[in-house]
Enzyme design. Structure first.
Site: not given
Length: 451
Positions: A64, A277, A318-319, A343-345
């Site tokens: 989110e 993960p 965050g990577e 999310n695949p975007l």
């Protein structure tokens, strides 16, 4: 009257449940001290120093936060004199907020939806508007905001058929809750229909598009990509290894992936599997699973250069976006079970061919568009682990043998992302309509006050 009674019993129930909720958080803190260190924030003690009278945006977790980035940046530009506060509910979401926005925003956990806690939270921040996202419906907090005439906005609204069925059982509580929002902005027409079926007034609902399309590559991702590349492709004298990235995995996903990977290694011995993960508490479990499968392993946390290791475990935060940029083929976890996919975007933004499992129910509209543009590969149906692994082997192997198809799938996916951007602007327009940009801060707590 039904709503008043339903809200009363909801508040009493959660109040009685509070000791159990706190116990659960304490148990989780054994592996993740962050849950214990900021426990008072869960009770409504927003951390000082803070400013009052601004806009609060709630982003539950990492996904989110990333989806909201473009919108938050627009808020910061359009409301330079108002404090923008972003709340989360998970330590990983909190870390992502700090990483993306730093000191430009205020940040703390949204409290438990318990009457004393939410009262304290609202008293501390005195917001002019609270913005919730997707399916974040907090009946007690929403009722209090309505009582105090705080503007309420639900953005990127998502309500699956399964959630609709569950919420309809609590219609006496949920329908009035929805109609306390000034506006509900949904991410698709299908979701708008579901909100109407739950009892939302049509005059309050607008399909504004999906914020998750409004993603972009920023300087932070570029720098992180360069940092990871130094570990991944350190030896320029060797041909770069092909990278298969399996992202946001849940329990069971790794077993399917590793079974497929071991079979692929017989034909593609230099193939590198990158595993990411979804939840940090599973990092060690996944590492042990790789070793049990007799696969050589490197961990990102050890900051070592990848040589001949077969699996690289991204046990970091965050990577993932940077890792997408360095991969050749991406598979999205959470799509092999009832989780409903992720999310695949995000990999599509980097022109990557994407493979998903049978269940992407969290992204029905996005999947429809990706299918229409021949921009996604899906496993056919819900199958046992060994059959899912066999399908993965076939799909990954086919892509490895067809670089032109890889390129076409990636390009088609990127086109879908670019074609659907613009939801952030529409969402901002609704905020401005409810809260004109020329607003004075009603009260503040001095930034130097750390009491």
């Amino acid at each position: 009257m039904r709503y008043v009674l339903a809200l009363f019993f909801y508040r009493v129930f959660l109040l009685l449940l509070t000791p159990i909720v706190l116990l659960v958080l304490l148990i989780r803190s054994f592996n993740h001290p962050e849950y214990r260190q900021r426990l008072f924030e869960r009770l409504g003690f927003f951390p000082k120093p803070y400013k009052q009278g601004g806009i609060v945006v709630h982003a539950a977790s990492v996904g989110e936060v990333i989806a909201l980035k473009s919108f938050i940046e627009k808020l910061l530009v359009n409301y330079p004199d108002l404090p923008i506060t972003i709340t989360s509910f998970t330590p990983t979401g909190s870390a992502q907020i700090t990483k993306l926005f730093g000191r430009r925003v205020q940040h703390g956990y949204l409290p438990l939806d318990i009457f004393p806690c939410t009262t304290l939270f609202l008293h501390r921040l005195k917001p002019k508007m609270i913005i919730f996202m997707e399916t974040e419906l907090w009946p007690n907090l929403i009722a209090q905001c309505d009582q105090h005439q705080i503007k309420l906005l639900l953005i990127n609204g998502r309500l699956s058929k399964k959630s609709l069925t569950s919420y309809q059982k609590l219609s006496a509580l949920m329908a009035p809750c929805l109609n306390r929002f000034d506006m509900i902005l949904t991410q698709s027409q299908e979701n708008l229909t579901h909100f109407l079926q739950l009892g939302a007034h049509q005059s309050r609902c607008v399909n504004s598009g999906n914020l998750k399309f409004d993603i972009s590559v920023n300087e932070q991702v570029i720098n992180k990509k360069a940092e990871l590349a130094k570990l991944l492709f350190a030896d320029d004298s060797q041909a770069k290894r092909t990278v298969w990235l399996v992202a946001s995995t849940h329990e069971g996903d790794e077993a399917i992936t590793l079974t497929a990977f071991k079979e692929l290694l017989s034909q593609y011995p230099s193939l590198l599997l990158v595993l990411v993960p979804r939840h940090p508490e599973r990092f060690e479990q996944v590492a042990n699973l790789c070793l049990t499968k007799q696969l050589s392993l490197a961990k990102r946390s050890e900051n070592t250069i990848i040589n001949n290791e077969q699996v690289w475990l991204l046990d970091s935060l965050g990577e993932l976006m940077a890792a997408f940029a360095l991969s050749d083929i991406v598979t999205m976890g959470g799509s092999f079970s009832e989780v409903g996919g992720h999310n695949p975007l995000e990999p599509a933004l980097f022109n990557k061919p994407v493979i998903v499992g049978h269940n992407m129910s969290n992204f029905n509209e996005i999947m429809q568009q990706l299918r229409q543009e021949n921009a996604i590969i899906e496993l056919t149906n819900n199958t046992p682990t060994n059959e899912s692994s066999a399908q993965l082997v076939n799909e990954v192997s086919a892509l490895l043998q067809q670089p032109t198809r890889q390129k076409t799938l990636g390009e088609n996916a990127l086109k879908v992302v670019l074609k659907n951007q613009g939801a952030s602007e529409k969402t901002l327009a609704q905020v401005v309509n409810l809260l004109p940009t020329r607003v004075n801060i009603t009260s503040t707590t001095p930034l130097g006050d750390n009491s």
